[in-house]
Enzyme design. Structure first.
Site, mmCIF file in Angstrom:
data_model
loop_
_atom_site.group_PDB
_atom_site.id
_atom_site.type_symbol
_atom_site.label_atom_id
_atom_site.label_comp_id
_atom_site.label_asym_id
_atom_site.label_seq_id
_atom_site.Cartn_x
_atom_site.Cartn_y
_atom_site.Cartn_z
ATOM 1 N N GLU A 7 45.939 38.917 41.193
ATOM 2 C CA GLU A 7 46.039 38.880 42.656
ATOM 3 C C GLU A 7 47.035 39.901 43.204
ATOM 4 O O GLU A 7 46.801 40.498 44.255
ATOM 5 C CB GLU A 7 46.457 37.471 43.067
ATOM 6 C CG GLU A 7 46.444 37.193 44.536
ATOM 7 C CD GLU A 7 46.761 35.741 44.808
ATOM 8 O OE1 GLU A 7 47.602 35.485 45.687
ATOM 9 O OE2 GLU A 7 46.188 34.851 44.135
ATOM 10 N N ASP A 8 48.134 40.114 42.499
ATOM 11 C CA ASP A 8 49.247 40.881 43.072
ATOM 12 C C ASP A 8 49.612 42.175 42.346
ATOM 13 O O ASP A 8 50.601 42.808 42.702
ATOM 14 C CB ASP A 8 50.505 39.996 43.130
ATOM 15 C CG ASP A 8 50.345 38.850 44.111
ATOM 16 O OD1 ASP A 8 49.533 38.962 45.037
ATOM 17 O OD2 ASP A 8 51.048 37.841 43.939
#
Length: 196
Positions: free
Chosen positions: A82-83
């Site tokens: 996600e990051d």
């Protein structure tokens, strides 16, 4: 309400983990990979991102009593897709299909370029979908959210109420099936009841 903030570095976590029946080299491999992928990222509070990952790990280990290598690796890696630039394929190549699947379940879908309402709708759909997740993925998400909400007062005041409501609406039902998490979130809900 118990908080999980003892492990600020992997070295601190390793000391405690060495006394438990966990596959320490495998968990350390995940910790090193998480640090490599997250690099110098920081949380909104300004602390190194790795502290959030170690808090979530501490929740599973010291709170819930988890010793599963796959679960502990997944909680350390839960935000890398996600990051960071890491992909689910990268996670699978290094940690196998079980860890990759757990990380995939707790990864929010990308919403770059979406408007505010579209982002909120996508996040709500993601949180509802967790109700269909395997129990192990739910444990990863519950530990992640404990780290995020145990010090809810540290986030921006204008976001506290909405984050509280989101947690009550979507996360507490997931926690209900697990006695330890149900108790923890029950205490948390009362601690922050003023945000209702």
């Amino acid at each position: 309400m118990e908080t999980f903030t003892s492990w600020r570095t992997w070295d601190e976590a390793r000391v405690d983990l060495a006394e438990l029946p966990v596959d320490l080299p495998a968990v350390e491999k995940a910790a090193v990979a998480a640090q490599r992928w997250h690099g110098d990222q920081q949380r909104p509070t300004g602390v190194p991102y790795v502290e959030h990952l170690l808090e979530a790990l501490e929740v599973l280990v010291r709170g819930r009593g988890v010793t599963s290598t796959e679960l502990l690796a997944a909680v350390l890696l839960h935000d890398v897709v996600e990051d960071t630039e890491a992909t689910t394929g990268d996670v699978e190549a290094e940690f196998g299909p079980v860890v990759a699947e757990l990380v995939d379940w707790v990864t929010k879908p990308p919403t770059a370029g979406a408007g505010r309402q579209q982002k909120r709708a996508a996040k709500a759909a993601y949180l509802r979908r967790l109700g269909e997740a395997p129990p192990e993925a739910v444990l990863v998400k519950l530990a992640d959210r404990v780290s995020n909400v145990q010090r809810l007062y540290q986030i921006a005041p204008d976001k506290q109420r909405s984050y509280y409501a989101e947690t009550v609406t979507y996360i507490l039902p997931l926690a209900a099936a697990d006695p330890w998490f149900a108790r923890w979130y029950g205490e948390w809900r009362e601690r922050f009841a003023h945000l209702r």
